[in-house]
Design a protein around this motif. Sequence first.
Motif, mmCIF file in Angstrom:
data_model
loop_
_atom_site.group_PDB
_atom_site.id
_atom_site.type_symbol
_atom_site.label_atom_id
_atom_site.label_comp_id
_atom_site.label_asym_id
_atom_site.label_seq_id
_atom_site.Cartn_x
_atom_site.Cartn_y
_atom_site.Cartn_z
ATOM 1 N N ALA A 292 40.807 22.838 28.392
ATOM 2 C CA ALA A 292 39.525 23.453 28.435
ATOM 3 C C ALA A 292 38.854 23.774 29.635
ATOM 4 C CB ALA A 292 38.647 22.635 27.249
ATOM 5 N N ALA A 293 39.029 22.619 30.394
ATOM 6 C CA ALA A 293 38.500 22.610 31.869
ATOM 7 C C ALA A 293 39.431 23.694 32.709
ATOM 8 C CB ALA A 293 38.649 21.332 32.486
ATOM 9 N N ARG A 294 40.614 23.748 32.519
ATOM 10 C CA ARG A 294 41.622 24.766 33.171
ATOM 11 C C ARG A 294 40.881 26.264 32.924
ATOM 12 N NH1 ARG A 294 47.033 26.332 30.836
ATOM 13 N NH2 ARG A 294 45.439 26.949 29.327
ATOM 14 N N ASP A 295 40.610 26.388 31.369
ATOM 15 C CA ASP A 295 40.182 27.592 30.982
ATOM 16 C C ASP A 295 38.699 28.007 31.471
ATOM 17 O OD1 ASP A 295 42.803 27.668 29.713
ATOM 18 O OD2 ASP A 295 41.600 27.108 27.801
ATOM 19 N N LEU A 296 37.995 27.195 31.887
ATOM 20 C CA LEU A 296 36.775 27.303 32.623
ATOM 21 C C LEU A 296 37.148 27.474 34.016
ATOM 22 C CD1 LEU A 296 34.571 24.907 30.455
ATOM 23 C CD2 LEU A 296 34.342 27.626 30.674
ATOM 24 N N LEU A 297 38.171 27.262 34.538
ATOM 25 C CA LEU A 297 38.607 27.476 36.016
ATOM 26 C C LEU A 297 37.993 26.329 36.770
ATOM 27 C CD1 LEU A 297 37.805 31.398 36.348
ATOM 28 C CD2 LEU A 297 39.828 30.269 35.731
ATOM 29 N N ARG A 298 37.906 25.282 36.147
ATOM 30 C CA ARG A 298 37.364 23.988 36.729
ATOM 31 C C ARG A 298 38.772 23.345 37.020
ATOM 32 N NH1 ARG A 298 32.641 22.859 32.400
ATOM 33 N NH2 ARG A 298 31.283 24.723 32.601
ATOM 34 N N PHE B 291 44.592 39.392 26.432
ATOM 35 C CA PHE B 291 45.884 39.069 27.421
ATOM 36 C C PHE B 291 45.563 39.047 28.848
ATOM 37 C CE2 PHE B 291 50.355 39.686 28.705
ATOM 38 C CZ PHE B 291 50.751 38.551 28.074
ATOM 39 N N LEU B 292 44.681 39.889 29.325
ATOM 40 C CA LEU B 292 44.472 40.089 30.724
ATOM 41 C C LEU B 292 43.220 38.926 31.469
ATOM 42 C CD1 LEU B 292 44.066 43.869 30.906
ATOM 43 C CD2 LEU B 292 45.994 42.684 31.227
ATOM 44 N N GLN B 293 42.729 38.339 30.413
ATOM 45 C CA GLN B 293 41.875 37.304 30.768
ATOM 46 C C GLN B 293 42.684 36.102 31.550
ATOM 47 O OE1 GLN B 293 38.558 37.991 30.608
ATOM 48 N NE2 GLN B 293 39.576 39.682 29.500
ATOM 49 N N PRO B 294 42.210 35.371 32.730
ATOM 50 C CA PRO B 294 43.024 34.467 33.441
ATOM 51 C C PRO B 294 43.616 33.344 32.402
ATOM 52 C CG PRO B 294 40.491 34.226 34.173
ATOM 53 C CD PRO B 294 40.745 35.542 33.396
ATOM 54 N N ALA C 243 45.094 34.933 26.024
ATOM 55 C CA ALA C 243 45.456 35.213 27.525
ATOM 56 C C ALA C 243 47.048 34.802 27.870
ATOM 57 C CB ALA C 243 44.523 34.588 28.411
ATOM 58 N N LEU C 244 47.210 35.322 28.580
ATOM 59 C CA LEU C 244 48.688 34.818 29.233
ATOM 60 C C LEU C 244 48.897 33.418 29.682
ATOM 61 C CD1 LEU C 244 51.718 35.554 30.232
ATOM 62 C CD2 LEU C 244 50.558 36.403 32.241
ATOM 63 N N ASP C 245 47.551 33.123 30.515
ATOM 64 C CA ASP C 245 47.316 31.789 30.831
ATOM 65 C C ASP C 245 48.184 31.569 32.291
ATOM 66 O OD1 ASP C 245 45.652 31.153 29.075
ATOM 67 O OD2 ASP C 245 46.786 29.547 27.868
ATOM 68 N N LEU C 246 48.639 32.614 32.924
ATOM 69 C CA LEU C 246 49.454 32.278 33.966
ATOM 70 C C LEU C 246 48.835 33.524 35.045
ATOM 71 C CD1 LEU C 246 52.899 31.692 32.561
ATOM 72 C CD2 LEU C 246 51.470 30.078 34.042
ATOM 73 N N PRO C 247 47.647 33.244 35.541
ATOM 74 C CA PRO C 247 46.910 34.311 36.518
ATOM 75 C C PRO C 247 47.998 34.820 37.579
ATOM 76 C CG PRO C 247 45.290 32.594 36.122
ATOM 77 C CD PRO C 247 46.943 32.054 35.571
ATOM 78 N N SER C 248 48.641 34.340 38.104
ATOM 79 C CA SER C 248 49.648 34.736 39.028
ATOM 80 C C SER C 248 50.412 35.514 38.862
ATOM 81 C CB SER C 248 49.940 33.731 39.959
ATOM 82 O OG SER C 248 50.906 33.127 39.367
ATOM 83 N N PHE C 249 50.827 35.542 37.374
ATOM 84 C CA PHE C 249 51.657 36.736 37.143
ATOM 85 C C PHE C 249 51.095 37.735 36.237
ATOM 86 C CE2 PHE C 249 54.656 32.594 36.554
ATOM 87 C CZ PHE C 249 55.479 33.189 37.514
ATOM 88 N N SER C 250 49.742 37.623 36.015
ATOM 89 C CA SER C 250 49.045 38.595 35.067
ATOM 90 C C SER C 250 48.959 40.079 35.620
ATOM 91 C CB SER C 250 47.790 37.984 34.783
ATOM 92 O OG SER C 250 46.662 37.930 35.941
ATOM 93 N N TYR D 59 39.688 37.626 39.038
ATOM 94 C CA TYR D 59 41.000 37.719 38.582
ATOM 95 C C TYR D 59 41.250 39.265 38.053
ATOM 96 C CZ TYR D 59 40.962 32.628 38.833
ATOM 97 O OH TYR D 59 40.926 31.230 39.112
ATOM 98 N N LEU D 60 40.410 39.681 37.306
ATOM 99 C CA LEU D 60 40.284 40.844 36.644
ATOM 100 C C LEU D 60 40.221 41.974 37.733
ATOM 101 C CD1 LEU D 60 37.699 40.537 33.617
ATOM 102 C CD2 LEU D 60 40.093 40.699 33.559
ATOM 103 N N THR D 61 39.774 41.855 38.810
ATOM 104 C CA THR D 61 39.771 42.715 39.912
ATOM 105 C C THR D 61 41.114 42.797 40.589
ATOM 106 O OG1 THR D 61 37.433 42.204 40.510
ATOM 107 C CG2 THR D 61 38.604 43.284 42.100
ATOM 108 N N ALA D 62 41.973 41.545 40.709
ATOM 109 C CA ALA D 62 43.186 41.681 41.090
ATOM 110 C C ALA D 62 44.036 42.606 40.067
ATOM 111 C CB ALA D 62 43.748 40.082 41.211
#
Length: 638
Positions: free
Chosen positions: A220-226, A398-401, A406-413, A446-449
């Motif tokens: 949950a902390a990861r999902d909040l980008l903490r 799916f596009l959310q970080p 979500a995919l849950d893998l931002p570097s691949f999204s 993340y969405l901008t990327a």
Amino acid sequence: MKKLLCALLLASAPLWGETPESTSEYAQAESAFQSQKYAQARKLTEEILKKEPDNYAALYLLGAIYHYGEGSIPRAYYCYSRARKGIERAFPEHPESSASGPLYGTVLQELSETAQQLEHYQEALDLIDERDKLYPSEKQTARKGWPLLKLGRFDESRQLMTKLLDDPEQAGYRDHALNTLGNIEFEADNMEKSYEYFQKIASEAGYGSDPVFFCNAGEAARDLLRYDESEKLMLKSTEMFNAYTYSDPWGFLAELYAAESRMPEALSALKQMQAWRISGSAQASQNKWAECYGHLGSVLLQMGYDEMALEKLGMLIRRQDRNSSISTAPTLVEGRLVYLYSLALQRNIQRTREKLSYAAWKEVPGLLGRLFSMERQVARERDRVANLIAANTGVDGFLQPYGAKALDLPSFSTAVWSCFGPGAVIASVERSLKVEKPEMAARKPYLTAILGEAYLYDWRVADSQKSLEEAIKSLPAAEVKLRNRCKAVLVKALNQQGRRKEAMTYLQSLMDTDPSQLRAVQVALPVSIETDGSESSNSARKWLYASPRCQKASDGFVLKLQAGQDKVSGQLIGPDGTSAGSFEGQPRGNPSDSARSFCEVFHAQAFAPIIDLSQMDIRSIDGSTGAVRGEALKQLTE
């Protein structure tokens, strides 16, 4: 009629004078089971069933052995079902108040548990209700929350769990209720509320509780980008190993470390992940098999080991986990795996194209066949991802970080355009950026990327450059791999605008820190190749210029080749005059083979991962070393 009825009752009555669970043979088998000596328990139980095939106590115990000792849920469900029917035949009026009443209650509980694990959620609910009705002083109503959640009945599950939090009769299920509530809010994309529930249960449960509580709080902390908070909670979870837990903290840590380019720590976490899985009960180990190999495949891709990633992810396409222990929709789990597999395929397509540039003629037909096969397959897998996601959880999620959809893998999204098309991705991101939620400000970089890469393949090159530069500046410092991906795509955008000098700055940075991104994004290295005039070095130059990884240029890198002792060696020099690497082919018997050997080494090393896996590392992260905790294997075999 009365005689017939009496005959039927006599035929259905048990032939033993005492209940089957009170015999010495059963006690001996149960003792072996309780001592986790599963092989011995199974042998003793099967001996009972050879003499009495319908012995319901032995059928129950065999089900428990399959369930907890071997992780075979379908067989356990079958045995529990037969045990239930056996008790009901023996005591047709009131089995719950019979001499085997306690066993009957246990059978109903285990049957509902295995039904849930087989994803028969309505059946699990019905069995819980039936047991609560028969045993009102031992209600397990809180167990209904999870199957209700899995059936999508969120409001009903939330209402029930909230009510039970203050019910003293359900105090033993408080942690279960809080965990279910946290998952409900997660699925509803209420991330802060979800985090609050998971934090609460972690603080109440304390040390020695199921590690899943701290692992969920970490997610949950990861999902909040903490990320710092997430890492602390995950590490706390690793201190509480439990053989029956469904948690996988080391796998999540491995992905977290890989995204931050902390590759030695990611490698160590992968080894710990497999040891954690293997050391668990057979039931838990089997349940987490695909999840662990999914983590392994994604981290190998992050490291640049796409050939190994393709092999591991290919296993998952053929065999996936049951989905009962997590709240995520099955279609999303499958969509994530297929998406990663498509990325691994695409990178292996690039490797095959590279090899074609220097292959001997006799190798060309085989390589072309492999290339065409992979290109057809990657097209199929991309269509499969689009169908799985668009028709179920949706592209926007799916596009959310991170998040429930979500995919849950931002570097691949950022590569999702390859599945849904750049136009659909651009429209989806633009919709998301208009959403007014507290989490959206942190998600914007993340969405901008994603937008930047989609713009490039929608022929909006200037917009692509602008978005990518904005993402590189605004992404959190921890997102090293995603930032590197943006830099690699930006190189393509700048080159298409003729801004080669600016592109070269990013390119040299990537060659120093993350050269495998060039293959991932299909970028060619601008290079001028100088030779000593020998036949072998001239051949190597010709073949390297034909490679998709090299582009002839006078204002980029310089590769100096020389031949000697039946081999070719080379020095790569960066635009700033510093060394970017030395490469040496293997000695071969003729100039052509020497040149091919150098080309092979150059492609393998110049665009290589920044961490080198030893054979021991490979066996450890593959889960094949047998590095397990304590008595895990001994207990299974005694």
